[in-house]
Design a protein around this motif. Structure first.
Motif, PDB file in Angstrom:
ATOM      1  N   LYS A   1      13.466 -15.549  34.289  1.00 51.39           N
ATOM      2  CA  LYS A   1      13.382 -15.650  32.820  1.00 51.39           C
ATOM      3  C   LYS A   1      13.290 -17.091  32.335  1.00 51.39           C
ATOM      4  N   ASP A   2      13.930 -17.996  33.068  1.00 52.61           N
ATOM      5  CA  ASP A   2      14.049 -19.386  32.611  1.00 52.61           C
ATOM      6  C   ASP A   2      13.107 -20.360  33.301  1.00 52.61           C
ATOM      7  N   LEU A   3      12.141 -19.857  34.057  1.00 54.53           N
ATOM      8  CA  LEU A   3      11.242 -20.747  34.802  1.00 54.53           C
ATOM      9  C   LEU A   3      10.271 -21.486  33.886  1.00 54.53           C
ATOM     10  N   ASP A   4      10.010 -22.745  34.231  1.00 52.83           N
ATOM     11  CA  ASP A   4       8.969 -23.505  33.546  1.00 52.83           C
ATOM     12  C   ASP A   4       7.819 -23.843  34.497  1.00 52.83           C
ATOM     13  N   LYS A   5       7.913 -23.336  35.726  1.00 56.77           N
ATOM     14  CA  LYS A   5       6.818 -23.439  36.702  1.00 56.77           C
ATOM     15  C   LYS A   5       6.977 -22.322  37.716  1.00 56.77           C
ATOM     16  N   ASN A   6       5.959 -22.110  38.525  1.00 56.56           N
ATOM     17  CA  ASN A   6       5.940 -21.008  39.477  1.00 56.56           C
ATOM     18  C   ASN A   6       7.053 -21.139  40.508  1.00 56.56           C
TER      19      ASN A   6
ATOM     20  N   VAL B   1      17.542 -32.486  43.011  1.00 57.51           N
ATOM     21  CA  VAL B   1      16.393 -31.585  43.196  1.00 57.51           C
ATOM     22  C   VAL B   1      16.818 -30.153  43.538  1.00 57.51           C
ATOM     23  N   TYR B   2      18.104 -29.965  43.855  1.00 59.03           N
ATOM     24  CA  TYR B   2      18.611 -28.636  44.177  1.00 59.03           C
ATOM     25  C   TYR B   2      19.422 -28.084  43.021  1.00 59.03           C
ATOM     26  N   LYS B   3      19.273 -26.776  42.801  1.00 63.31           N
ATOM     27  CA  LYS B   3      20.063 -26.101  41.782  1.00 63.31           C
ATOM     28  C   LYS B   3      20.779 -24.939  42.457  1.00 63.31           C
ATOM     29  N   PHE B   4      22.080 -24.883  42.293  1.00 70.34           N
ATOM     30  CA  PHE B   4      22.909 -23.840  42.874  1.00 70.34           C
ATOM     31  C   PHE B   4      23.396 -22.932  41.746  1.00 70.34           C
ATOM     32  N   LEU B   5      22.956 -21.687  41.762  1.00 65.62           N
ATOM     33  CA  LEU B   5      23.400 -20.717  40.763  1.00 65.62           C
ATOM     34  C   LEU B   5      24.165 -19.603  41.458  1.00 65.62           C
ATOM     35  N   GLY B   6      25.205 -19.138  40.801  1.00 61.64           N
ATOM     36  CA  GLY B   6      25.991 -18.052  41.358  1.00 61.64           C
ATOM     37  C   GLY B   6      26.071 -16.889  40.404  1.00 61.64           C
ATOM     38  N   ILE B   7      26.254 -15.710  40.972  1.00 63.66           N
ATOM     39  CA  ILE B   7      26.560 -14.528  40.177  1.00 63.66           C
ATOM     40  C   ILE B   7      28.013 -14.177  40.488  1.00 63.66           C
ATOM     41  N   PHE B   8      28.792 -14.054  39.437  1.00 65.21           N
ATOM     42  CA  PHE B   8      30.235 -13.890  39.566  1.00 65.21           C
ATOM     43  C   PHE B   8      30.653 -12.537  39.014  1.00 65.21           C
ATOM     44  N   ASN B   9      31.565 -11.886  39.716  1.00 65.26           N
ATOM     45  CA  ASN B   9      32.170 -10.651  39.246  1.00 65.26           C
ATOM     46  C   ASN B   9      33.648 -10.939  39.012  1.00 65.26           C
ATOM     47  N   LYS B  10      34.053 -10.914  37.758  1.00 68.52           N
ATOM     48  CA  LYS B  10      35.442 -11.247  37.396  1.00 68.52           C
ATOM     49  C   LYS B  10      35.843 -12.599  37.971  1.00 68.52           C
ATOM     50  N   ASN B  11      34.982 -13.595  37.772  1.00 65.20           N
ATOM     51  CA  ASN B  11      35.191 -14.983  38.216  1.00 65.20           C
ATOM     52  C   ASN B  11      35.218 -15.150  39.736  1.00 65.20           C
ATOM     53  N   ARG B  12      34.807 -14.154  40.480  1.00 63.52           N
ATOM     54  CA  ARG B  12      34.721 -14.261  41.944  1.00 63.52           C
ATOM     55  C   ARG B  12      33.241 -14.329  42.326  1.00 63.52           C
ATOM     56  N   LEU B  13      32.878 -15.315  43.161  1.00 59.65           N
ATOM     57  CA  LEU B  13      31.490 -15.476  43.579  1.00 59.65           C
ATOM     58  C   LEU B  13      31.042 -14.258  44.388  1.00 59.65           C
TER      59      LEU B  13
ATOM     60  N   LEU C   1      14.991 -25.268  45.048  1.00 58.31           N
ATOM     61  CA  LEU C   1      14.517 -26.634  45.245  1.00 58.31           C
ATOM     62  C   LEU C   1      13.394 -26.882  44.253  1.00 58.31           C
ATOM     63  N   ASP C   2      13.519 -27.949  43.485  1.00 56.24           N
ATOM     64  CA  ASP C   2      12.460 -28.352  42.559  1.00 56.24           C
ATOM     65  C   ASP C   2      11.476 -29.212  43.347  1.00 56.24           C
ATOM     66  N   SER C   3      10.338 -28.600  43.707  1.00 54.64           N
ATOM     67  CA  SER C   3       9.325 -29.281  44.529  1.00 54.64           C
ATOM     68  C   SER C   3       8.176 -29.830  43.682  1.00 54.64           C
ATOM     69  N   ILE C   4       8.478 -30.455  42.582  1.00 54.74           N
ATOM     70  CA  ILE C   4       7.552 -31.106  41.662  1.00 54.74           C
ATOM     71  C   ILE C   4       6.678 -30.110  40.905  1.00 54.74           C
ATOM     72  N   ASP C   5       5.791 -29.383  41.613  1.00 57.40           N
ATOM     73  CA  ASP C   5       4.872 -28.484  40.912  1.00 57.40           C
ATOM     74  C   ASP C   5       5.261 -27.013  41.032  1.00 57.40           C
ATOM     75  N   VAL C   6       6.338 -26.724  41.772  1.00 58.69           N
ATOM     76  CA  VAL C   6       6.778 -25.353  41.993  1.00 58.69           C
ATOM     77  C   VAL C   6       8.269 -25.376  42.346  1.00 58.69           C
TER      78      VAL C   6
END
Length: 143
Positions: free
Chosen positions: A91-96, A40-52, A59-64
């Motif tokens: 950009k990639d959301l399928d719910k609020n 239910v958790y998604k961890f996304l990172g923004i990396f600069n030259k492969n450094r976090l 958290l995917d809470s079913i309806d949001v």
């Protein structure tokens, strides 16, 4: 080169380092590892030259979706990386998407409102460490 992708398990300590610097009440590494192991958790990172350089935990809470944490390393702040990371998510959301922020966090409030988030609630005394209010924001996807 800036890259946004899912954080790998072996990068959790790098995330934890940013977490500890960024939050008064930071999560423990064991808490982050436990969350990481749940689908239910998604961890996304923004990396600069492969450094976090920053991360967002959703958290995917079913309806949001809910932003649990978002932080940019102090070394990379004020360079637009938070906006780039959050814009990528939006950009990639399928719910609020909802999130909550301290009333004193002006840079974050400016970012959220600039990206189209709408203030929907105030949580009085939400933060136990300071008694500060929290503002709840909602980003509504276009149907």
């Amino acid at each position: 080169m800036i890259d946004i992708r899912e954080i790998e398990e072996n990068e959790l300590m790098d995330l934890f380092d940013i977490e500890e610097i960024s939050f008064i009440n930071s999560y423990r590494i064991s808490t982050l590892a436990d969350m990481y192991g749940k689908p239910v958790y998604k961890f996304l990172g923004i990396f600069n030259k492969n450094r976090l350089a920053g991360y967002i935990i959703l958290l995917d809470s079913i309806d949001v979706y809910e932003v649990i944490k978002i932080a940019i390393s102090p070394n990379y702040r004020k360079k637009g990386l938070g906006k780039k990371l959050l814009s990528s998510v939006l950009k990639d959301l399928d719910k609020n998407l909802i999130l909550e922020v301290r009333v004193s966090n002006d840079p974050a409030i400016k970012l959220y409102e600039g990206l189209g988030f709408e203030k929907i609630n105030i949580r009085k005394g939400y933060y136990g460490d300071t008694g500060e209010d929290g503002i709840v924001y909602l980003f509504t996807i276009e149907n």
